[in-house]
Scaffold this motif. Structure first.
Motif, PDB file in Angstrom:
ATOM      1  N   SER A 197      70.946  44.728  62.379  1.00  0.00           N
ATOM      2  CA  SER A 197      71.177  44.681  60.936  1.00  0.00           C
ATOM      3  C   SER A 197      72.606  44.255  60.620  1.00  0.00           C
ATOM      4  O   SER A 197      72.854  43.521  59.659  1.00  0.00           O
ATOM      5  CB  SER A 197      70.878  46.049  60.306  1.00  0.00           C
ATOM      6  OG  SER A 197      69.514  46.397  60.483  1.00  0.00           O
ATOM      7  N   GLN A 204      72.625  40.134  62.179  1.00  0.00           N
ATOM      8  CA  GLN A 204      71.723  39.101  61.671  1.00  0.00           C
ATOM      9  C   GLN A 204      70.684  39.616  60.676  1.00  0.00           C
ATOM     10  O   GLN A 204      69.640  38.988  60.486  1.00  0.00           O
ATOM     11  CB  GLN A 204      70.991  38.428  62.847  1.00  0.00           C
ATOM     12  CG  GLN A 204      71.861  37.587  63.748  1.00  0.00           C
ATOM     13  CD  GLN A 204      72.474  38.376  64.897  1.00  0.00           C
ATOM     14  OE1 GLN A 204      71.797  39.190  65.519  1.00  0.00           O
ATOM     15  NE2 GLN A 204      73.748  38.137  65.189  1.00  0.00           N
ATOM     16  N   GLY A 205      70.976  40.736  60.025  1.00  0.00           N
ATOM     17  CA  GLY A 205      69.998  41.313  59.112  1.00  0.00           C
ATOM     18  C   GLY A 205      69.543  40.380  58.004  1.00  0.00           C
ATOM     19  O   GLY A 205      68.353  40.314  57.675  1.00  0.00           O
ATOM     20  N   ALA A 206      70.473  39.624  57.421  1.00  0.00           N
ATOM     21  CA  ALA A 206      70.115  38.727  56.321  1.00  0.00           C
ATOM     22  C   ALA A 206      69.269  37.560  56.819  1.00  0.00           C
ATOM     23  O   ALA A 206      68.285  37.175  56.179  1.00  0.00           O
ATOM     24  CB  ALA A 206      71.376  38.219  55.626  1.00  0.00           C
ATOM     25  N   THR A 207      69.648  37.000  57.974  1.00  0.00           N
ATOM     26  CA  THR A 207      68.860  35.911  58.555  1.00  0.00           C
ATOM     27  C   THR A 207      67.451  36.383  58.872  1.00  0.00           C
ATOM     28  O   THR A 207      66.459  35.681  58.601  1.00  0.00           O
ATOM     29  CB  THR A 207      69.525  35.390  59.844  1.00  0.00           C
ATOM     30  OG1 THR A 207      70.843  34.901  59.543  1.00  0.00           O
ATOM     31  CG2 THR A 207      68.714  34.280  60.469  1.00  0.00           C
ATOM     32  N   ALA A 247      65.718  38.793  57.488  1.00  0.00           N
ATOM     33  CA  ALA A 247      64.949  38.985  56.256  1.00  0.00           C
ATOM     34  C   ALA A 247      64.538  37.639  55.652  1.00  0.00           C
ATOM     35  O   ALA A 247      63.405  37.482  55.185  1.00  0.00           O
ATOM     36  CB  ALA A 247      65.772  39.791  55.259  1.00  0.00           C
ATOM     37  N   LEU A 285      63.804  44.920  56.058  1.00  0.00           N
ATOM     38  CA  LEU A 285      63.989  43.496  56.342  1.00  0.00           C
ATOM     39  C   LEU A 285      62.671  42.721  56.378  1.00  0.00           C
ATOM     40  O   LEU A 285      62.678  41.489  56.446  1.00  0.00           O
ATOM     41  CB  LEU A 285      64.706  43.312  57.683  1.00  0.00           C
ATOM     42  CG  LEU A 285      66.121  43.894  57.791  1.00  0.00           C
ATOM     43  CD1 LEU A 285      66.693  43.628  59.178  1.00  0.00           C
ATOM     44  CD2 LEU A 285      67.047  43.325  56.718  1.00  0.00           C
ATOM     45  N   LEU A 323      70.828  39.688  50.853  1.00  0.00           N
ATOM     46  CA  LEU A 323      71.861  40.693  51.098  1.00  0.00           C
ATOM     47  C   LEU A 323      71.398  42.100  50.711  1.00  0.00           C
ATOM     48  O   LEU A 323      71.674  43.052  51.447  1.00  0.00           O
ATOM     49  CB  LEU A 323      73.151  40.336  50.361  1.00  0.00           C
ATOM     50  CG  LEU A 323      74.292  41.341  50.528  1.00  0.00           C
ATOM     51  CD1 LEU A 323      74.678  41.504  51.992  1.00  0.00           C
ATOM     52  CD2 LEU A 323      75.508  40.918  49.703  1.00  0.00           C
ATOM     53  N   LYS A 373      69.585  43.452  53.595  1.00  0.00           N
ATOM     54  CA  LYS A 373      70.482  43.758  54.711  1.00  0.00           C
ATOM     55  C   LYS A 373      71.227  45.063  54.454  1.00  0.00           C
ATOM     56  O   LYS A 373      71.337  45.908  55.365  1.00  0.00           O
ATOM     57  CB  LYS A 373      71.467  42.613  54.924  1.00  0.00           C
ATOM     58  CG  LYS A 373      72.515  42.902  56.001  1.00  0.00           C
ATOM     59  CD  LYS A 373      73.352  41.681  56.334  1.00  0.00           C
ATOM     60  CE  LYS A 373      74.380  41.988  57.414  1.00  0.00           C
ATOM     61  NZ  LYS A 373      75.051  40.784  57.947  1.00  0.00           N
ATOM     62  N   GLY A 405      76.166  38.047  53.517  1.00  0.00           N
ATOM     63  CA  GLY A 405      74.931  37.304  53.320  1.00  0.00           C
ATOM     64  C   GLY A 405      74.904  35.940  53.982  1.00  0.00           C
ATOM     65  O   GLY A 405      73.862  35.290  54.035  1.00  0.00           O
ATOM     66  N   GLU A 420      75.562  34.352  57.620  1.00  0.00           N
ATOM     67  CA  GLU A 420      75.728  34.803  59.002  1.00  0.00           C
ATOM     68  C   GLU A 420      75.948  33.612  59.923  1.00  0.00           C
ATOM     69  O   GLU A 420      75.316  32.565  59.774  1.00  0.00           O
ATOM     70  CB  GLU A 420      74.505  35.620  59.415  1.00  0.00           C
ATOM     71  CG  GLU A 420      74.419  36.910  58.601  1.00  0.00           C
ATOM     72  CD  GLU A 420      73.136  37.685  58.760  1.00  0.00           C
ATOM     73  OE1 GLU A 420      73.121  38.886  58.410  1.00  0.00           O
ATOM     74  OE2 GLU A 420      72.128  37.108  59.208  1.00  0.00           O
TER      75      GLU A 420
END
Length: 305
Positions: free
Chosen positions: A21, A24-27, A29, A82, A245, A248, A278, A280
Motif C-alpha cells: 500500500s 504501489q497502492g494507487a497503481t 487500485a 484497493l 489516492l 490508497k 497518487g 507512483e
C-alpha cells in the motif's frame, strides 16, 4: 493462455503486509478498476513489526505474539479498499517468518543479531523462489514489481524478496525447471518500485513550510536523501493514479498497527496534495522501455507490450 485471465496482468512481490500500500497502492487500485489482473504475493506476515496501537501492544513478537495473524486481517482489509481480490502469502500463510531487523548506526536497516530459525532471510533461495515460480506460471504476468537490490532501505526481508522475485522470474521461464509447477512463462518487464527525489524534495519543502519538522525523521529537502529515494535520472515510469489516492489512503489506514493516520505519509499527502502519493514511480530492471509521456517517463507499466 486461459481465457479466464485478464489480457494484462501485474504481479507484485512484497515482504510484509503494508509494503504494497505504501509503494504501489494507487497503481494497484487503478489497474484493478481498469479490469487488469493484479496479484499480490506477500512473503511474510510481518510478525516482528512494531505495534503502534497501544491496546494491541500484547500482539508484539516479544510479548504474547499474534501480530502476524492480526496483520493478515489488516492486509485483507487493505486489499478490499484497493479492489484487489488475488492476494496470497508466499508458500501459504506462515511458510516464511518475518526476519526482524536492526538499525545500522548510519541510518539504514540491517540484519538483527537474533533471527528466527524459520525467517525468510534464512530461507533457501531456490526453495523460496520455487514457491513464486508456481504463482508466476499460474498467473502468467507480463509485468512484475518488487524492490531494488537494497530493498529500499536495507530491511533483510525486502532484500530477500528482491532476490526471490528476480530469481523466480528467471526460473519460471526455463521449461525444464520443475515442470510440476506449470508451463514455463517469461515476464516481459520487471520494475523496482521507487520514490522520486524531485517529488520527495518538493514534499519535504511543503512539510517544513507548514511547520512539520518531524515527519520523515527531519530530512532536509536540500540535503542528502536516504537510499529509498531514487534520483529522477534513474526513473523509467510514473503511473498517475491520483484519482485513486483515497483508496490508497484508506488502505494505509487499514494497516493500523503499522501506520498512523497522523504519520509521515498522510502528512505528505495533506501538504502536497494528491500528487504526493497518487503518482507512483518505477525503475525498469528487465525488459524494453515503452513509449513515454512529455516528461520522458512511461505512464503505464504495460507500455510497449
Amino acid at each position: 493462455m486461459s481465457a479466464e485471465l485478464p489480457a494484462q496482468r501485474l504481479l507484485l512481490v512484497h515482504a510484509h503486509p503494508d509494503d504494497e500500500s505504501i509503494g504501489q497502492g494507487a497503481t494497484m487500485a487503478k489497474y484493478a478498476a481498469e479490469g487488469r489482473g493484479v496479484t499480490l504475493v506477500t512473503c511474510t506476515a510481518g510478525e516482528m513489526g512494531e505495534v503502534l496501537v497501544p491496546e494491541l501492544a500484547h500482539l508484539a513478537f516479544d510479548q504474547q505474539g499474534g501480530l502476524g495473524e492480526h496483520r493478515r486481517g489488516e492486509l485483507a482489509a487493505a486489499m478490499a479498499e484497493l479492489g484487489i481480490t488475488d492476494h496470497r502469502f508466499l508458500g501459504g500463510f506462515g511458510r516464511f517468518h518475518d526476519s526482524g531487523m536492526a538499525w545500522h548506526p548510519e541510518g539504514f536497516a540491517t540484519v538483527a543479531e537474533d533471527v528466527p530459525p524459520t525467517a525468510f532471510w534464512l530461507a533457501d533461495l531456490t526453495v523460496a523462489a520455487a514457491e513464486l515460480v508456481s504463482v508466476i506460471r499460474e498467473v502468467r504476468p507480463q509485468v512484475m514489481v518488487t524492490y531494488d537490490d537494497f530493498g529500499g532501505y536495507g530491511h533483510p526481508d525486502h532484500i530477500q524478496a528482491h532476490r526471490v522475485a528476480m530469481y523466480a522470474a528467471q526460473l519460471a521461464g526455463v521449461a525444464s525447471f520443475r515442470r510440476d509447477l506449470g508451463e514455463a512463462w517469461t515476464i516481459s518487464k520487471i520494475y523496482w518500485g521507487a520514490m522520486s527525489a524531485t517529488r520527495m524534495r518538493e514534499g519535504l519543502r511543503a512539510l517544513r513550510e507548514a511547520g512539520d519538522t518531524t515527519s520523515f525523521n527531519g530530512m532536509d529537502p536540500d540535503g542528502p536523501l536516504p537510499p529509498f529515494i531514487t534520483e529522477d535520472e534513474n526513473l523509467t515510469a510514473a503511473v498517475d493514479a491520483q484519482d485513486f489516492l483515497p483508496a490508497k489512503l484508506a488502505a494505509l489506514a487499514a494497516h493500523a498497527t503499522q501506520i498512523t493516520t497522523d504519520g509521515p505519509f498522510f502528512a505528505l499527502s495533506n501538504n502536497l496534495g494528491s500528487t504526493a502519493l497518487g503518482v507512483e514511480f518505477y525503475r525498469l530492471a528487465v525488459g524494453t522501455p515503452g513509449p513515454v509521456g512529455p516528461d520522458g517517463l512511461e505512464t503505464d507499466l504495460f507500455a510497449g507490450l
